[in-house]
Design an enzyme around this catalytic site. Structure first.
Site, PDB file in Angstrom:
ATOM      1  N   HIS A  89      -1.113   6.564  -2.502  1.00  0.00           N
ATOM      2  CA  HIS A  89      -0.355   6.570  -1.252  1.00  0.00           C
ATOM      3  C   HIS A  89       0.740   5.503  -1.359  1.00  0.00           C
ATOM      4  O   HIS A  89       0.489   4.383  -1.803  1.00  0.00           O
ATOM      5  CB  HIS A  89      -1.305   6.277  -0.089  1.00  0.00           C
ATOM      6  CG  HIS A  89      -0.601   6.093   1.217  1.00  0.00           C
ATOM      7  ND1 HIS A  89       0.425   6.924   1.622  1.00  0.00           N
ATOM      8  CD2 HIS A  89      -0.758   5.167   2.208  1.00  0.00           C
ATOM      9  CE1 HIS A  89       0.856   6.515   2.806  1.00  0.00           C
ATOM     10  NE2 HIS A  89       0.171   5.451   3.169  1.00  0.00           N
TER      11      HIS A  89
ATOM     12  N   CYS B 280      -2.621   8.300   7.272  1.00  0.00           N
ATOM     13  CA  CYS B 280      -1.986   8.392   5.941  1.00  0.00           C
ATOM     14  C   CYS B 280      -2.892   9.016   4.889  1.00  0.00           C
ATOM     15  O   CYS B 280      -2.424   9.366   3.804  1.00  0.00           O
ATOM     16  CB  CYS B 280      -1.530   7.018   5.474  1.00  0.00           C
ATOM     17  SG  CYS B 280      -0.267   6.304   6.525  1.00  0.00           S
TER      18      CYS B 280
ATOM     19  N   ASN C  10       6.858   4.295   3.619  1.00  0.00           N
ATOM     20  CA  ASN C  10       5.550   4.940   3.800  1.00  0.00           C
ATOM     21  C   ASN C  10       5.732   6.184   4.669  1.00  0.00           C
ATOM     22  O   ASN C  10       5.958   6.073   5.875  1.00  0.00           O
ATOM     23  CB  ASN C  10       4.605   3.933   4.451  1.00  0.00           C
ATOM     24  CG  ASN C  10       3.231   4.495   4.737  1.00  0.00           C
ATOM     25  OD1 ASN C  10       3.002   5.698   4.631  1.00  0.00           O
ATOM     26  ND2 ASN C  10       2.308   3.631   5.108  1.00  0.00           N
TER      27      ASN C  10
HETATM   28  N1  ACO Z   1      10.728  -9.536   7.868  1.00  0.00           N
HETATM   29  C1  ACO Z   1      10.625 -10.877   7.800  1.00  0.00           C
HETATM   30  N2  ACO Z   1       9.485 -11.531   8.057  1.00  0.00           N
HETATM   31  C2  ACO Z   1       8.422 -10.783   8.401  1.00  0.00           C
HETATM   32  C3  ACO Z   1       8.470  -9.385   8.502  1.00  0.00           C
HETATM   33  C4  ACO Z   1       9.691  -8.765   8.225  1.00  0.00           C
HETATM   34  N3  ACO Z   1       9.866  -7.437   8.295  1.00  0.00           N
HETATM   35  N4  ACO Z   1       7.259  -8.919   8.854  1.00  0.00           N
HETATM   36  C5  ACO Z   1       6.467 -10.005   8.979  1.00  0.00           C
HETATM   37  N5  ACO Z   1       7.175 -11.125   8.714  1.00  0.00           N
HETATM   38  C6  ACO Z   1       6.725 -12.506   8.727  1.00  0.00           C
HETATM   39  C7  ACO Z   1       5.521 -12.711   9.595  1.00  0.00           C
HETATM   40  O1  ACO Z   1       5.875 -12.859  10.943  1.00  0.00           O
HETATM   41  C8  ACO Z   1       4.958 -13.973   9.009  1.00  0.00           C
HETATM   42  O2  ACO Z   1       5.649 -15.070   9.532  1.00  0.00           O
HETATM   43  P1  ACO Z   1       4.854 -16.401   9.964  1.00  0.00           P
HETATM   44  O3  ACO Z   1       4.220 -16.902   8.683  1.00  0.00           O
HETATM   45  O4  ACO Z   1       5.923 -17.250  10.509  1.00  0.00           O
HETATM   46  O5  ACO Z   1       3.835 -15.936  10.964  1.00  0.00           O
HETATM   47  C9  ACO Z   1       5.300 -13.861   7.515  1.00  0.00           C
HETATM   48  O6  ACO Z   1       6.337 -12.889   7.436  1.00  0.00           O
HETATM   49  C10 ACO Z   1       4.150 -13.406   6.659  1.00  0.00           C
HETATM   50  O7  ACO Z   1       3.563 -12.293   7.280  1.00  0.00           O
HETATM   51  P2  ACO Z   1       2.333 -11.589   6.683  1.00  0.00           P
HETATM   52  O8  ACO Z   1       1.802 -10.587   7.664  1.00  0.00           O
HETATM   53  O9  ACO Z   1       1.409 -12.628   6.124  1.00  0.00           O
HETATM   54  O10 ACO Z   1       3.014 -10.830   5.473  1.00  0.00           O
HETATM   55  P3  ACO Z   1       2.294 -10.049   4.355  1.00  0.00           P
HETATM   56  O11 ACO Z   1       2.613 -10.616   3.066  1.00  0.00           O
HETATM   57  O12 ACO Z   1       0.850  -9.794   4.702  1.00  0.00           O
HETATM   58  O13 ACO Z   1       3.032  -8.629   4.436  1.00  0.00           O
HETATM   59  C11 ACO Z   1       2.789  -6.417   5.253  1.00  0.00           C
HETATM   60  C12 ACO Z   1       3.007  -7.870   5.619  1.00  0.00           C
HETATM   61  C13 ACO Z   1       3.942  -5.954   4.399  1.00  0.00           C
HETATM   62  C14 ACO Z   1       2.767  -5.592   6.543  1.00  0.00           C
HETATM   63  C15 ACO Z   1       1.452  -6.258   4.473  1.00  0.00           C
HETATM   64  O14 ACO Z   1       0.429  -6.931   5.157  1.00  0.00           O
HETATM   65  C16 ACO Z   1       1.063  -4.826   4.275  1.00  0.00           C
HETATM   66  O15 ACO Z   1       1.718  -4.078   3.585  1.00  0.00           O
HETATM   67  N6  ACO Z   1      -0.092  -4.391   4.859  1.00  0.00           N
HETATM   68  C17 ACO Z   1      -0.526  -3.017   4.739  1.00  0.00           C
HETATM   69  C18 ACO Z   1       0.207  -2.169   5.741  1.00  0.00           C
HETATM   70  C19 ACO Z   1       0.088  -0.683   5.506  1.00  0.00           C
HETATM   71  O16 ACO Z   1       0.028  -0.224   4.377  1.00  0.00           O
HETATM   72  N7  ACO Z   1       0.105   0.097   6.594  1.00  0.00           N
HETATM   73  C20 ACO Z   1       0.122   1.510   6.524  1.00  0.00           C
HETATM   74  C21 ACO Z   1      -1.235   2.114   6.467  1.00  0.00           C
HETATM   75  S1  ACO Z   1      -1.224   3.799   6.285  1.00  0.00           S
HETATM   76  C22 ACO Z   1      -1.340   4.624   7.813  1.00  0.00           C
HETATM   77  O17 ACO Z   1      -2.353   5.184   8.141  1.00  0.00           O
HETATM   78  C23 ACO Z   1      -0.191   4.694   8.733  1.00  0.00           C
END
Ligand code: ACO
Length: 325
Positions: free
Chosen positions: A250, A113, A280
């Protein structure tokens, strides 16, 4: 030493819209969860017949048209992508041929990204050194092709698209004022797309083929990386944070952007956000945002713009520029 300025910008996204409610039909998620945890409301998704270069070519043609240059005058095509049509030829060679940039060299830059910031830095340094005078720089990705649609941790986050700019040589002190690039390979396991790579050429299932991510670790890195990139690139450019008219981050997660806003004390209105519409789009997110911000009247001639990003690797990068169009 010379500098380089953007003289044309364009973007293209596929027509098909997939909403959060559409995803809630195939995986255990909800519009409410995706909106509150990421800010994303919908994303654009390519069909099986459309590849990254198809999107890149359309974005490039728009940028070239706006610039008014003859494609024969392009000296180099640089494409930031992590989802090339094929491992070779590069997307840049496919674009070079399609847009008639017959005199240009062509290379892809792989920084996930962060791809557009890396590609822009490579091209602008070619121009600053006098190696080339005109460059076509593209960020293009189709990461939805590498999603496991059963994995709710990743399938809600990504969309497809492409954005392009034409860069032209100008005098030092205008156009791109500074680039800042960073990588931390200790985080290589946190975001991985094994599909198509030589480590595991015959993946046995979608889990092995598709993007896997430790969201929490990527989130922590992203917040720090965006903050550091902006502070460092501003220092290199000799620009104070309060002089920056628009920060284009980004477009991954609005909560990541909110953290950076809070940390740096820059008003939120000065951060451009359009991730609610596209999710994204990886390397494409920043050039699509530049295009939308400019066409929407949010960037004016003389404005100082900062573009900051992060991605798998882990990588991050930033460019700061004085808008000259
Ligand atoms: N819908 C419902 N529940 C979900 C979902 C979903 N889509 N995804 C995860 N959950 C659940 C999890 O299973 C977890 O449940 P649990 O507590 O029973 O285990 C709960 O929601 C909380 O999960 P977390 O991972 O703690 O959620 P968080 O608030 O951290 O959000 C997210 C997750 C959105 C992925 C966040 O961590 C994030 O944005 N991280 C950065 C990701 C990113 O930007 N990636 C791209 C990088 S760029 C590249 O090079 C491609």
């Amino acid at each position: 030493m010379k500098s380089s300025k953007i003289i044309g910008v364009g973007s293209h996204v596929p027509e098909k819209i997939v909403t959060n409610d559409d995803l809630a039909k195939i995986v255990d998620t909800s519009d409410e969860w995706i909106k509150t945890r990421t800010g994303i409301e919908q994303r654009r998704v390519t069909d099986d017949q459309t590849s990254t270069s198809d999107l890149a070519i359309k974005a490039a043609q728009k940028a070239i048209k706006m610039s008014g240059i003859d494609p024969k005058d392009i000296d180099v095509v640089v494409v930031g992508t992590c989802s090339p049509d094929t491992l070779f030829p590069s997307v840049s060679c496919i674009v070079q041929n399609a847009v008639g940039a017959v005199n240009a060299s062509a290379l892809d830059v792989s920084a996930a990204c962060s791809g557009f910031n890396y590609a822009l830095s490579v091209a602008s340094n070619f121009i600053s050194l006098g190696t080339y005078k005109t460059a076509l720089v593209i960020g293009a990705d189709t990461l939805t092709k590498y999603l496991n649609w059963q994995d709710r941790n990743t399938c809600v986050l990504f969309g497809d698209g492409a954005g392009a700019v034409v860069l032209k040589q100008t005098e030092k002190g205008s156009g791109i004022l500074a680039n800042y690039l960073y990588a931390d390979g200790t985080g290589k396991e946190f975001l991985v797309m094994p599909g198509g790579g030589s480590r595991n050429i015959r993946p046995k299932d979608e889990e092995e083929r598709c993007i896997s991510m430790n969201g929490k670790e990527v989130f922590k890195f992203a917040v720090k990386a965006l903050e550091n990139s902006l502070v460092n690139v501003a220092k290199l450019a000799g620009v104070k944070l309060e002089e920056i008219s628009l920060v284009i981050p980004h477009q991954a997660n609005v909560r990541i952007i909110d953290h950076v806003v809070k940390k740096l004390g820059i008003p939120k209105e000065r951060f451009f956000v359009n991730l609610q519409k596209y999710g994204n789009t990886s390397s494409a997110s920043i050039p699509i945002a530049i295009d939308e911000a400019w066409r929407g009247g949010k960037i004016k001639k003389g404005d100082i713009i900062a573009i900051i990003g992060f991605g798998a690797g882990l990588t991050s990068g930033a460019n700061i520029l004085k808008w000259e169009v």
